[in-house]
Design a protein around this motif. Structure first.
Motif, PDB file in Angstrom:
ATOM      1  N   ALA A   1     -35.884  21.309  -1.934  1.00  0.00           N
ATOM      2  CA  ALA A   1     -34.853  21.054  -0.886  1.00  0.00           C
ATOM      3  C   ALA A   1     -34.158  21.970  -0.748  1.00  0.00           C
ATOM      4  O   ALA A   1     -33.661  22.299   0.443  1.00  0.00           O
ATOM      5  N   ARG A   2     -33.717  22.666  -1.760  1.00  0.00           N
ATOM      6  CA  ARG A   2     -32.664  23.751  -1.572  1.00  0.00           C
ATOM      7  C   ARG A   2     -33.105  24.881  -1.078  1.00  0.00           C
ATOM      8  O   ARG A   2     -32.400  25.644  -0.049  1.00  0.00           O
TER       9      ARG A   2
ATOM     10  N   TYR B   1     -33.438  24.385   2.425  1.00  0.00           N
ATOM     11  CA  TYR B   1     -32.171  24.476   3.217  1.00  0.00           C
ATOM     12  C   TYR B   1     -31.812  25.919   3.479  1.00  0.00           C
ATOM     13  O   TYR B   1     -31.310  26.145   4.636  1.00  0.00           O
TER      14      TYR B   1
ATOM     15  N   SER C   1     -33.791  27.109   6.275  1.00  0.00           N
ATOM     16  CA  SER C   1     -33.400  26.498   7.660  1.00  0.00           C
ATOM     17  C   SER C   1     -31.983  27.282   7.977  1.00  0.00           C
ATOM     18  O   SER C   1     -31.856  27.554   9.254  1.00  0.00           O
TER      19      SER C   1
ATOM     20  N   TRP D   1     -22.658  22.897   7.372  1.00  0.00           N
ATOM     21  CA  TRP D   1     -24.079  23.115   7.043  1.00  0.00           C
ATOM     22  C   TRP D   1     -24.306  24.048   6.086  1.00  0.00           C
ATOM     23  O   TRP D   1     -25.362  24.026   5.301  1.00  0.00           O
TER      24      TRP D   1
END
Length: 313
Positions: free
Chosen positions: A250-251, A254, A257, A312
Motif C-alpha cells: 500500500a505504501r 501510494y 500514485s 495526500w
C-alpha cells in the motif's frame, strides 16, 4: 516370522521361547511383529479371535482403546524418528494384551519398542503387561512433548522476528503449520484413548499402573492443548506478516500514485509542446525552452503544495 518373541518373568528376566505356543511359562509372552510380514495375518487368525486379529492387521488405524473379554485392544501413535522421514508422519503401534500375553505390531520402526526390546535382551524387561504399557506410553508421550517443545521454540523465534517489520515471512512457516495440524489430528484421539485406558477398572491394570497412566494421559492432554495454542500463534504470525506485506504494498502504491499525480500535468504539457506541427509558440525564440522548463517547475511546485494541502502527502 515375528521380529522377536520373549517369555518375560516377574523379576524382569527374559528368555527366547523354543516352542510356538501363544503363551509361555513366564509372567507373559511378548510377540512383536512387522505389519508387512505375510505370515502375520494367518498366524493372528489362527491364534486369536477375529476382532483382535483384525485390529492387529489393519492397514490404516487411529488411536483406540477397547476392552475385549478379559483383554485389551490398544492402538497408539508416536513421533516418527526414522531417518529421512517427517516427524509428523507418526508411527503406529497395534496391540492386543491379556494377563499372560502381549502382541505388538508395527508398520515402521518404533524406537520406543526398540528400547523395550533392548531392555528384554539385557534381562531388565517390564515385569508385567501393565508395566510394559507404562513404559511404552511414557516413552511415546515424552517424545511427543519434546517435539512439541521444539515447535514452540521455533514459534517463539518467528514471533521475535516480527519486531522487525522488514523481515520476510519464514519459508518454513507454512510447513510447520501443516505439521501442527497433522500432529493434532493423531494426538487428540490418542489423548482420548489414553484417558480411557487410565480409567479402566480391570485386573490387567492394577491401581499403581492406573495412577501412572493417568499422568501420561494428562501429559497427552497438555500436548494437545499446546498444539492448539501453537496453531493459533502460527496463524497470528502469518497474519502479521501478511499485514506487513500489505502495508508495504500500500505504501509503495501510494508513492507511485503521488508521483503519477505530480507528473500527469507535466507529462501533458511536455507532450503538447512536443507536437511537431506549425503554429507552436516559441518555435523561433531562443528562450522558449528555458521558459517552458521554468513553467513546468512552477507547476510541479504548485501541484506539490496542492497535494500537501489536501493531505495526500
Amino acid at each position: 516370522m515375528p521380529i522377536c518373541v520373549f517369555d518375560i518373568y516377574p523379576d524382569g528376566t527374559a528368555t527366547v521361547p523354543t516352542d510356538t505356543n501363544l503363551t509361555g511359562p513366564g509372567a507373559y509372552r511378548w510377540w512383536h511383529f512387522d505389519l508387512t510380514d505375510e505370515m502375520l495375518e494367518p498366524w493372528a487368525r489362527e491364534n486369536l479371535h477375529d476382532i483382535p486379529a483384525g485390529s492387529l492387521v489393519q492397514k490404516q488405524t487411529r488411536p483406540r482403546c477397547d476392552q475385549f473379554t478379559g483383554g485389551l485392544i490398544l492402538n497408539l501413535r508416536g513421533i516418527n524418528m526414522n531417518e529421512g522421514q517427517a516427524a509428523d508422519e507418526m508411527v503406529s503401534v497395534r496391540m492386543f494384551i491379556e494377563s499372560d500375553l502381549l502382541i505388538t505390531v508395527r508398520r515402521k520402526r518404533v524406537f520406543a519398542l526398540e528400547a523395550i526390546r533392548r531392555l528384554a535382551e539385557a534381562q531388565n524387561a517390564p515385569p508385567s503387561p501393565a508395566v510394559f504399557l507404562e513404559d511404552l506410553v511414557g516413552r511415546l508421550t515424552r517424545r511427543v512433548q519434546e517435539h512439541v517443545e521444539g515447535i514452540d521454540e521455533q514459534t517463539e523465534f518467528f514471533e521475535v522476528d516480527l519486531e522487525d517489520k522488514d523481515t520476510p515471512m519464514p519459508r518454513e512457516l507454512p510447513e510447520i503449520r501443516r505439521s501442527v495440524i497433522r500432529l493434532r489430528r493423531y494426538l487428540d484421539p490418542q489423548r482420548a484413548a489414553l484417558s480411557k485406558l487410565a480409567a479402566l477398572d480391570i485386573p490387567l491394570i492394577p491401581e499403581n499402573s492406573q495412577l501412572e497412566l493417568h499422568e501420561q494421559a494428562n501429559s497427552a492432554l497438555i500436548a494437545v492443548e499446546e498444539l492448539d495454542e501453537l496453531r493459533d500463534r502460527l496463524v497470528s504470525v502469518q497474519e502479521e506478516h501478511d499485514v506487513h506485506v500489505a502495508q508495504r504494498q500500500a505504501r509503495h502504491g501510494y508513492v507511485l500514485s503521488v508521483a503519477a499525480a505530480l507528473f500527469l500535468p507535466l507529462g501533458f504539457i511536455t507532450g503538447l509542446f512536443g507536437v511537431n506541427v506549425a503554429g507552436m509558440p516559441g518555435i523561433h525564440s531562443p528562450w522558449a525552452f528555458a521558459f517552458l522548463c521554468l513553467g513546468i517547475f512552477v507547476l510541479a511546485v504548485l501541484m506539490f503544495a496542492l497535494l500537501r494541502k489536501l493531505r495526500w502527502i
